[in-house]
Design a protein around this motif. Structure first.
Motif, short mmCIF file in Angstrom:
data_model
loop_
_atom_site.label_atom_id
_atom_site.label_comp_id
_atom_site.label_asym_id
_atom_site.label_seq_id
_atom_site.Cartn_x
_atom_site.Cartn_y
_atom_site.Cartn_z
N GLU A 182 4.51 -4.62 0.33
CA GLU A 182 3.52 -5.65 0.64
C GLU A 182 2.09 -5.12 0.75
O GLU A 182 1.14 -5.90 0.84
N GLY A 183 1.92 -3.80 0.75
CA GLY A 183 0.61 -3.21 0.97
C GLY A 183 -0.31 -3.33 -0.23
O GLY A 183 0.07 -3.90 -1.27
N PRO A 184 -1.53 -2.79 -0.11
CA PRO A 184 -2.48 -2.85 -1.23
C PRO A 184 -2.05 -1.94 -2.36
O PRO A 184 -1.27 -1.01 -2.18
N VAL A 185 -2.59 -2.20 -3.53
CA VAL A 185 -2.28 -1.38 -4.70
C VAL A 185 -2.81 0.03 -4.47
O VAL A 185 -3.95 0.23 -4.06
N LEU A 186 -1.96 1.03 -4.72
CA LEU A 186 -2.32 2.44 -4.51
C LEU A 186 -2.63 3.10 -5.85
O LEU A 186 -2.02 2.78 -6.87
N ASP A 187 -3.60 4.03 -5.81
CA ASP A 187 -3.88 4.83 -6.99
C ASP A 187 -2.97 6.04 -7.07
O ASP A 187 -2.67 6.54 -8.15
#
Length: 525
Positions: A182-187
């Motif tokens: 559910e978290g933000p998109v990670l690089d």
């Protein structure tokens, strides 16, 4: 002309001393001129101070926009992964109002969140990661083996701890599972020290979510460094290890064979071929026991789009039983081999027609034949564009052995000698750089950068200078333009290690080198 001027003119045209009546007017004129000069100096100082203030407010620094300052701060503290890093960033934000706003811009460019052996707070993690619009990196580090049993028959779920205590595995915490789904998109995402059962348990939970919209499903850079487990049983032996489906960069440390059995029918390196085909960067590390390179050689043919390959076999030996003679990597441009016993022999299995960067770390004595032939072939293929970096780190080499080895290695552009240079055993023996010049006049003709680390404190810096000048005598167009010398600080006081730049002999040598076009730096590290 007044009386004082006439007196002055008369006396300047002769050697006569002034008369008693002439002394009074002359002294009065001296006092007047001193007073006037003092007043003018004060006016000059005031004028210069005012000029400096005007120039300050018109300086180019004040024209730099806040978003540019934010980028600068993101380079100053690129990771911000520790509490100390964040304190430094906070200190920058307290300098002034503009810098405070610039720090806010810095948050937008990069956020590195590192969780090490502690409970993950989902709210705080989300707050940190959402500040960045790009460069979001999450790093989970476990330094102690997991003490929980994971039962593969139960989908990898946690069964118990051998000591009977409660709690949960760090890779099974609800906070981490929420971040992955559910978290933000990670690089970038990396797991350090995860045991295979813990990793499999995490994947089982992730599999129940919508991968298309989750951070896990959108990852392009992923690193997993498998560690050991508290109890070596049960042993896992799946056909493959699942990784994020869209990754193009993978750093991978194979698990301990005692805790992760690789079956005969398992995929090469336990990775799906479809994943390998998409990779542009692949780093493989193995540190447990003798490595069967057949697994790697069977996997590499699938890496048709690979641009960068890094292989680190640690101190372990490797063997190849039934692998192919050579693997074609048509797009490979950078290859790095690190700390591998007899690692140079592995070059015989690599066919890289577009290779332009070769980076080698060698710490044990080895024959240079394989390396020499590989470099010669690749240098011709690249039409002279191949850039070879060779790092020889602290080992059992003697002063004579390293130059003897290097004389057989052609086209080295960057040479790093890490803890390899020592004082001659006898005063009449040649020093290291005299041997280097004697043995390597031709093999180091392409050298552009020389870095010397861990130099003994008693080693004269003038010997390095003599080597550089000897190269200049041999070749007027010598390409060596950068020399970095770092002395070993062991046994030095703080005052000694901090005063190297103030030593006159060192400063003179640095100046002479720069006058000849060589960037020369000396420091204690």
């Amino acid at each position: 002309m007044n009386s004082c001027s006439s007196i002055l003119s008369k006396l300047l045209s002769s050697n006569l001393p002034p008369e008693p009546l002439e002394r009074g007017p002359l002294q009065a004129e001296v006092d007047r001129l001193k007073s006037k000069a003092l007043s003018l100096r004060a006016q000059l100082q005031e004028c210069e101070e005012l000029l400096q203030k005007h120039q300050t407010v018109l300086s180019i620094v004040r024209k730099i926009s806040l978003d540019v300052w934010g980028i600068v701060f993101s380079f100053v503290l690129p990771d911000c992964s520790t509490r100390e890093d964040w304190q430094e960033l906070l200190n920058l934000s307290l300098v002034c109002k503009d810098w405070h706003q610039a720090v806010q811009f810095a948050h937008r460019f990069s956020t590195h969140l590192k969780i090490e052996d502690c409970e993950l707070d989902y709210g705080k993690a989300m707050s940190r990661l959402r500040r960045a619009t790009e460069g979001r990196t999450l790093e989970i580090v476990v330094t102690w083996p997991c003490k929980f049993h994971h039962d593969p028959k139960e989908g990898g779920s946690i069964i118990s701890r051998p000591d009977g205590r409660g709690g949960e595995c760090v890779f099974s915490t609800p906070a981490l599972l929420r971040l992955m789904t559910e978290g933000p998109v990670l690089d970038s995402l990396s797991f350090h020290g995860v045991s295979p059962p813990c990793y499999q348990d995490l994947l089982n939970h992730i599999a129940t979510s919508d991968l298309a919209s989750s951070p896990w499903g959108s990852l392009t850079k992923f690193a997993v460094y498998f560690g050991s487990v508290w109890n070596q049983s049960p042993v896992f032996g799946p056909e493959s290890i699942a990784v994020p489906p869209r990754i193009t960069s993978l750093r991978f440390k194979l698990p301990n064979p005692k805790s992760f059995r690789i079956e005969a029918h398992s995929l090469p390196l336990l990775i799906q071929p479809s994943i390998l085909e998409r990779l542009t960067t692949f780093s493989l590390e193995w540190r447990w026991s003798e490595f069967d390179a057949t697994m790697l050689l069977n996997a590499l043919p699938h890496c048709a789009n690979l641009d960068t390959l890094v292989l680190n076999f640690g101190d372990c030996s490797w063997s190849c039983k039934d692998g192919p003679k050579a693997v074609l990597l048509p797009k490979l441009r950078e290859l790095q081999l690190t700390e591998c016993e007899d690692s140079l022999k592995f070059l015989n299995f690599i066919d890289a027609p577009r290779l332009v960067c070769l980076n080698l770390h060698i710490g044990t004595a080895t024959r240079p034949d394989d390396l020499s032939s590989f470099i010669t072939k690749q240098f011709a293929r690249s039409q002279g564009a191949l850039y070879v970096t060779l790092r020889v780190f602290r080992s059992f080499f003697s002063n004579w052995d390293i130059p003897d080895f290097l004389q057989h290695v052609p086209h080295i552009a960057r040479l790093i000698l890490d803890g390899c240079v020592s004082m001659p055993e006898d005063e009449e023996d040649p020093d290291f750089f005299q041997d280097l010049n004697s043995y390597c006049k031709h093999s180091l003709s392409d050298l552009k950068v020389l870095e010397i680390f861990g130099l003994p404190r008693e080693f004269p810096i003038g010997w390095v200078e003599d080597y550089i000048f000897s190269r200049r005598k041999e070749r007027a167009d010598d390409g060596l333009k950068t020399v970095v010398v770092k002395y070993d600080p062991d046994g030095m006081s703080d005052s000694e290690s901090g005063s190297v730049k103030s030593l006159k002999p060192v400063k003179r040598i640095v100046k002479r080198m720069r006058n000849t076009g060589v960037s020369f730096s000396v420091e204690y590290s």
